[in-house]
Design a protein around this motif. Structure first.
Motif, PDB file in Angstrom:
ATOM      1  N   ASP A 163       0.969  -1.165   0.000  1.00 44.71           N
ATOM      2  CA  ASP A 163       0.090   0.105   0.155  1.00 44.71           C
ATOM      3  C   ASP A 163       0.739   1.316   0.061  1.00 44.71           C
ATOM      4  N   SER A 196     -10.924   3.433  -7.728  1.00 44.13           N
ATOM      5  CA  SER A 196     -10.347   4.301  -6.833  1.00 44.13           C
ATOM      6  C   SER A 196      -9.820   5.595  -7.477  1.00 44.13           C
ATOM      7  N   TYR A 210      -8.074   3.466   0.374  1.00 47.05           N
ATOM      8  CA  TYR A 210      -8.617   2.424   0.539  1.00 47.05           C
ATOM      9  C   TYR A 210      -9.984   2.325   1.472  1.00 47.05           C
ATOM     10  N   LEU A 223      -7.588  -6.812   0.910  1.00 46.07           N
ATOM     11  CA  LEU A 223      -7.910  -5.392   1.132  1.00 46.07           C
ATOM     12  C   LEU A 223      -8.274  -4.860   2.337  1.00 46.07           C
ATOM     13  N   THR A 255      -4.447   3.547  -3.837  1.00 43.66           N
ATOM     14  CA  THR A 255      -3.838   2.761  -4.920  1.00 43.66           C
ATOM     15  C   THR A 255      -2.852   3.701  -6.084  1.00 43.66           C
TER      16      THR A 255
END
Length: 305
Positions: free
Chosen positions: A124, A193, A200, A244, A253
């Protein structure tokens, strides 16, 4: 003698993994053109608050044992040009690009080298200029197109190197399926996104309609994959949702980061490829058709930066 490693692409993903390799004492060089070399020399890359003066190279050091490619798809041709003096028959190339075709492109460019299939799952990392932060580096899945038993020597060597550097690594039995699974992830989460400019946490919210759109786009990837003989199914979406839930809720993202910064996105390799394959295979892909159209429209409306 320690293996020589070169890395192309010092974005969020590349800087995250490069920091681990350097911390582990690996013989690492970051491949750059002269312009980037000058810019990078002016200021270190900051990873999770720590400055890194990554060793830089323009390729004059000669062939490497391992070449890690961590650029965006649009920069792959440039990466190949940088890699040319660093690749020979002993070099193993690890592509961490999103999509399902970068390995084929690299194999055509470097027929004497070994190009392994690889995906990065669960990272991430976020980049803001030269600053990179992450709460999870996830893990790298690596292998040949099929690994039915013990990994081949070259796969095992790469997996051991990454693991030794503190980068979680696994060798799945069916690497082609894993490559398509990562593409399923990106087609859904990156496109939605990017359109919503959302971190997220929005997609982690089970009651948010954006999550439903993400899953609907991923179900179309399953249909396309099945038509191509790749056995994805609903369990692959469940696997993704578990990943996720473990990502930093306020991180973004890579495609959302590009959209927010006004940079070109990787939409052609996601929705664009789904639409193309759907047409070729006779598989309806209405959700991805809409996502692709809206994202291309947004790119056309945004002034270049």
């Amino acid at each position: 003698m320690a293996p020589r490693i070169v890395l192309v692409g010092l974005g969020a993903l590349g800087a995250g993994y490069a920091s681990r390799l350097l911390d582990a004492g690996c013989d690492l060089r970051v491949l750059v053109d002269p312009g980037r070399a000058a810019r990078y020399a002016e200021r270190p890359t900051i990873v999770n608050g720590r400055p890194y003066d990554f060793p830089l190279s323009t390729g004059a050091d000669g062939p490497a044992d391992l070449a890690v490619v961590a650029v965006k798809r649009a920069a792959l041709d440039e990466a190949i040009a940088l890699l040319r003096p660093c690749v020979d028959e002993r070099t193993v190339i690890l592509s961490l690009l999103n999509g399902i075709d970068s390995e084929e492109v690299l194999a055509r460019a470097f027929p004497a080298a070994t190009v392994l299939l690889a995906v990065s799952v669960g990272i991430d990392a976020v980049r803001d200029g030269r600053d990179v932060r992450f709460t999870s580096l996830g893990r790298i899945l690596v292998g040949e197109p099929a690994n039915p038993g013990p990994a081949a020597d070259r796969v095992a060597t790469v997996a051991a190197l990454l693991t030794g550097a503190g980068i979680e690594c696994a060798v799945p039995a069916d690497m082609v399926r894993e490559l398509w699974w990562k593409w399923l992830i990106n087609v859904g989460v990156n496109q939605v996104s990017a359109l919503s400019r959302a971190p997220y946490r929005v997609l982690q919210d089970r009651d948010n309609p954006a999550r439903e759109v993400m899953v609907a786009a991923q179900r179309e990837v399953i249909a396309v994959a099945n038509a191509r003989g790749v056995a994805l199914d609903e369990h692959d979406i469940v696997r993704w949702l578990a990943v996720l839930d473990g990502l930093g809720p306020d991180n973004y993202t890579s495609m959302a980061q590009d959209a927010l910064a006004g940079r070109p996105t990787e939409v052609d390799g996601f929705g664009g490829t789904v639409v193309t394959l759907g047409r070729e295979l006779g598989v309806p892909v209405p959700v991805n058709t809409v996502l692709y159209g809206l994202l291309k429209g947004a790119e056309a409306a945004s002034p270049p930066r």
